[in-house]
Write a protein that holds these residues in place. Structure first.
Motif, PDB file in Angstrom:
ATOM      1  N   ALA A  85       0.840  -1.201   0.000  1.00 27.21           N
ATOM      2  CA  ALA A  85       0.000   0.000   0.000  1.00 27.21           C
ATOM      3  C   ALA A  85       0.873   1.249   0.000  1.00 27.21           C
ATOM      4  O   ALA A  85       0.581   2.224  -0.716  1.00 27.21           O
ATOM      5  N   ASP A  86       1.950   1.231   0.772  1.00 32.61           N
ATOM      6  CA  ASP A  86       2.879   2.370   0.785  1.00 32.61           C
ATOM      7  C   ASP A  86       3.487   2.579  -0.599  1.00 32.61           C
ATOM      8  O   ASP A  86       3.638   3.720  -1.054  1.00 32.61           O
ATOM      9  N   ASP A  87       3.847   1.490  -1.275  1.00 33.38           N
ATOM     10  CA  ASP A  87       4.405   1.591  -2.623  1.00 33.38           C
ATOM     11  C   ASP A  87       3.396   2.203  -3.591  1.00 33.38           C
ATOM     12  O   ASP A  87       3.734   3.060  -4.417  1.00 33.38           O
ATOM     13  N   VAL A  88       2.140   1.771  -3.494  1.00 34.97           N
ATOM     14  CA  VAL A  88       1.092   2.295  -4.379  1.00 34.97           C
ATOM     15  C   VAL A  88       0.880   3.781  -4.105  1.00 34.97           C
ATOM     16  O   VAL A  88       0.765   4.590  -5.034  1.00 34.97           O
ATOM     17  N   ILE A  89       0.832   4.152  -2.831  1.00 35.01           N
ATOM     18  CA  ILE A  89       0.647   5.567  -2.469  1.00 35.01           C
ATOM     19  C   ILE A  89       1.800   6.412  -2.998  1.00 35.01           C
ATOM     20  O   ILE A  89       1.587   7.502  -3.562  1.00 35.01           O
ATOM     21  N   SER A  90       3.016   5.917  -2.857  1.00 39.49           N
ATOM     22  CA  SER A  90       4.181   6.652  -3.367  1.00 39.49           C
ATOM     23  C   SER A  90       4.088   6.832  -4.878  1.00 39.49           C
ATOM     24  O   SER A  90       4.359   7.915  -5.405  1.00 39.49           O
ATOM     25  N   LEU A  91       3.710   5.770  -5.569  1.00 39.91           N
ATOM     26  CA  LEU A  91       3.580   5.846  -7.025  1.00 39.91           C
ATOM     27  C   LEU A  91       2.487   6.838  -7.416  1.00 39.91           C
ATOM     28  O   LEU A  91       2.679   7.647  -8.339  1.00 39.91           O
ATOM     29  N   LEU A  92       1.359   6.812  -6.703  1.00 36.83           N
ATOM     30  CA  LEU A  92       0.269   7.746  -7.010  1.00 36.83           C
ATOM     31  C   LEU A  92       0.689   9.192  -6.738  1.00 36.83           C
ATOM     32  O   LEU A  92       0.332  10.103  -7.512  1.00 36.83           O
ATOM     33  N   GLU A  93       1.426   9.403  -5.650  1.00 35.54           N
ATOM     34  CA  GLU A  93       1.902  10.760  -5.357  1.00 35.54           C
ATOM     35  C   GLU A  93       2.854  11.241  -6.450  1.00 35.54           C
ATOM     36  O   GLU A  93       2.805  12.411  -6.852  1.00 35.54           O
ATOM     37  N   LYS A  94       3.690  10.355  -6.942  1.00 33.81           N
ATOM     38  CA  LYS A  94       4.618  10.704  -8.016  1.00 33.81           C
ATOM     39  C   LYS A  94       3.833  11.073  -9.285  1.00 33.81           C
ATOM     40  O   LYS A  94       4.111  12.090  -9.934  1.00 33.81           O
ATOM     41  N   LYS A  95       2.846  10.258  -9.624  1.00 34.64           N
ATOM     42  CA  LYS A  95       2.032  10.528 -10.821  1.00 34.64           C
ATOM     43  C   LYS A  95       1.255  11.835 -10.650  1.00 34.64           C
ATOM     44  O   LYS A  95       1.121  12.613 -11.599  1.00 34.64           O
ATOM     45  N   LEU A  96       0.751  12.089  -9.442  1.00 34.50           N
ATOM     46  CA  LEU A  96       0.031  13.321  -9.176  1.00 34.50           C
ATOM     47  C   LEU A  96       0.949  14.524  -9.365  1.00 34.50           C
ATOM     48  O   LEU A  96       0.547  15.538  -9.959  1.00 34.50           O
ATOM     49  N   GLU A  98       3.551  14.655 -11.336  1.00 35.40           N
ATOM     50  CA  GLU A  98       3.778  14.806 -12.779  1.00 35.40           C
ATOM     51  C   GLU A  98       2.576  15.471 -13.443  1.00 35.40           C
ATOM     52  O   GLU A  98       2.730  16.335 -14.311  1.00 35.40           O
ATOM     53  N   LEU A  99       1.365  15.087 -13.011  1.00 37.01           N
ATOM     54  CA  LEU A  99       0.159  15.689 -13.589  1.00 37.01           C
ATOM     55  C   LEU A  99       0.046  17.175 -13.230  1.00 37.01           C
ATOM     56  O   LEU A  99      -0.400  17.988 -14.047  1.00 37.01           O
ATOM     57  N   LYS A 100       0.442  17.533 -12.030  1.00 34.11           N
ATOM     58  CA  LYS A 100       0.413  18.940 -11.628  1.00 34.11           C
ATOM     59  C   LYS A 100       1.365  19.757 -12.491  1.00 34.11           C
ATOM     60  O   LYS A 100       1.046  20.882 -12.900  1.00 34.11           O
ATOM     61  N   ILE A 101       2.552  19.196 -12.752  1.00 33.48           N
ATOM     62  CA  ILE A 101       3.529  19.893 -13.604  1.00 33.48           C
ATOM     63  C   ILE A 101       2.954  20.064 -15.007  1.00 33.48           C
ATOM     64  O   ILE A 101       3.030  21.152 -15.598  1.00 33.48           O
ATOM     65  N   LYS A 102       2.360  19.029 -15.566  1.00 32.71           N
ATOM     66  CA  LYS A 102       1.766  19.113 -16.909  1.00 32.71           C
ATOM     67  C   LYS A 102       0.623  20.122 -16.914  1.00 32.71           C
ATOM     68  O   LYS A 102       0.463  20.880 -17.871  1.00 32.71           O
ATOM     69  N   ASN A 103      -0.163  20.151 -15.851  1.00 32.46           N
ATOM     70  CA  ASN A 103      -1.288  21.087 -15.768  1.00 32.46           C
ATOM     71  C   ASN A 103      -0.791  22.526 -15.737  1.00 32.46           C
ATOM     72  O   ASN A 103      -1.368  23.407 -16.385  1.00 32.46           O
ATOM     73  N   LYS A 104       0.293  22.778 -14.997  1.00 27.17           N
ATOM     74  CA  LYS A 104       0.830  24.145 -14.956  1.00 27.17           C
ATOM     75  C   LYS A 104       1.337  24.556 -16.337  1.00 27.17           C
ATOM     76  O   LYS A 104       1.150  25.700 -16.748  1.00 27.17           O
TER      77      LYS A 104
END
Length: 109
Positions: A85-96, A98-104
């Motif tokens: 679960a920690d690994d999944v959360i870390s991966l989701l935070e990383k993807k989030l 990246e998405l924030k950077i693309k959105n900006k």
């Protein structure tokens, strides 16, 4: 457990055969024969009670050991799931991130 069942069956069969042969070949009075049968029956009952108690104790130990093994496996499973679960959360935070950077970038364009 099969060995215990065979032992118990052997005790019962031996007692029955012994009592039957004793009655057939005993040149004793009926009162004495009945007394002897009652004593032999009591001894057989005592042996069966003892064997049943031992069997119950062994089963109880086995169940306790199996429960401890199950508890250990369950703890390992929960721990493993927690790490995943920690690994999944870390991966989701990383993807989030990246998405924030693309959105900006898209908002600046």
């Amino acid at each position: 457990m099969s060995n215990n069942s065979n032992t118990l069956l052997g005790i019962i069969a031996g007692t029955a055969i012994g009592a039957t042969l004793g009655i057939l070949f005993a040149p004793d009075k009926g009162v004495n024969t009945r007394k002897k049968i009652a004593e032999d029956t009591q001894m057989a009952k005592d042996r069966l009670t003892k064997e049943a108690s031992l069997l119950q104790h062994r089963i109880s130990e086995t169940v306790t050991n199996q429960k401890e093994t199950l508890d250990t496996k369950m703890e390992a499973l929960v721990s493993d799931a927690s790490y995943k679960a920690d690994d999944v959360i870390s991966l989701l935070e990383k993807k989030l991130g990246e998405l924030k950077i693309k959105n900006k970038k898209l908002q600046k364009s």
